[in-house]
Design a protein around this motif. Structure first.
Motif, short mmCIF file in Angstrom:
data_model
loop_
_atom_site.label_atom_id
_atom_site.label_comp_id
_atom_site.label_asym_id
_atom_site.label_seq_id
_atom_site.Cartn_x
_atom_site.Cartn_y
_atom_site.Cartn_z
N LEU A 43 8.66 8.11 -7.76
CA LEU A 43 8.47 6.78 -7.61
C LEU A 43 6.98 6.86 -7.20
N VAL A 44 6.23 7.61 -6.48
CA VAL A 44 5.00 7.55 -5.98
C VAL A 44 4.23 7.94 -7.59
N ARG A 45 4.63 9.23 -7.84
CA ARG A 45 3.83 9.51 -9.34
C ARG A 45 3.75 8.32 -10.23
N GLU A 46 4.79 7.61 -10.42
CA GLU A 46 5.05 6.58 -11.47
C GLU A 46 4.03 5.57 -11.04
N VAL A 47 3.87 5.04 -10.03
CA VAL A 47 3.01 3.94 -9.70
C VAL A 47 1.64 4.35 -9.75
N ALA A 48 1.39 5.59 -9.41
CA ALA A 48 -0.03 6.16 -9.27
C ALA A 48 -0.73 6.40 -10.79
N ILE A 49 0.27 6.72 -11.75
CA ILE A 49 -0.22 6.92 -12.95
C ILE A 49 -0.28 5.61 -13.52
N ARG A 50 0.73 4.71 -13.57
CA ARG A 50 0.31 3.32 -13.88
C ARG A 50 -0.79 2.69 -13.32
N ALA A 51 -1.17 2.68 -12.18
CA ALA A 51 -2.24 2.08 -11.60
C ALA A 51 -3.59 2.61 -12.10
#
Length: 194
Positions: A127-135
């Motif tokens: 979940l952290v990876r997903e949001v960081a990549i999107r950000a």
């Protein structure tokens, strides 16, 4: 549904819930403190006392309390807490890290958070990876300079579908033809479900 004019006026002019000061909030148990953060989300805007309560909660040892404070920061997009959100990226609790990276995504982009987002791209929690990549896509100057382009390419090793989807979207957002060979290699190495 329809309501009468009097009912509509009562809904529109409903007063805000009572606010409390930090000294009143401190003796609460952690569940009551979390419930107060739910109440805080109904406020039209936050005041100085609310900021003090949020700051105190971000320093708490109870992870659920930190998560609740971060969710208020996300809702109100409070840039004053950017350094505390960055500090929460190193928290041992995966949901705190997820809320922290969501805070950074919600706040106005600044170049100072890109290194932390790059670090969060390789977090153990998907979940952290997903949001960081999107950000990363919130930074127009990053699209031009491509400082973290290779970092995003390395996230092609993700096996979790949602974070991998964000990786593909971010690679296409960069619009760099150097990524083609990495995409081809990834698709060649991917296992087929057929």
């Amino acid at each position: 549904w329809q309501c009468s004019k009097g009912q509509r006026d009562a809904l529109v002019q409903e007063p805000e819930p009572n606010r409390i000061e930090l000294e009143t909030w401190k003796p609460y148990n952690w569940q009551e403190k979390v419930l107060y953060f739910d109440t805080m989300k109904t406020f039209r805007q936050l005041n100085e006392a609310d900021y003090k309560i949020l700051l105190s909660a971000l320093k708490a040892s109870n992870q659920r309390l930190v998560q609740a404070a971060l969710s208020v920061i996300i809702q109100f997009k409070i840039a004053d807490f950017k350094s505390q959100c960055i500090a929460c990226l190193d928290n041992k609790d995966q949901l705190v890290r997820w809320h922290a990276v969501r805070c950074l995504e919600a706040l106005s982009p600044g170049k100072d958070i890109l290194p932390q987002l790059a670090k969060a791209m390789f977090d153990s929690e998907w979940l952290v990876r997903e949001v960081a990549i999107r950000a990363v896509r919130r930074f127009p100057e990053e699209k031009e300079k491509k400082v973290y382009f290779k970092t995003v390419l390395f996230t092609l090793k993700n096996t979790e579908p949602n974070s991998l989807e964000e990786t593909y979207k971010t690679i296409f957002w960069y619009d760099d033809e150097r990524s083609l060979r990495f995409l081809l290699k990834r698709s060649f190495l991917a296992k087929s479900e057929v």
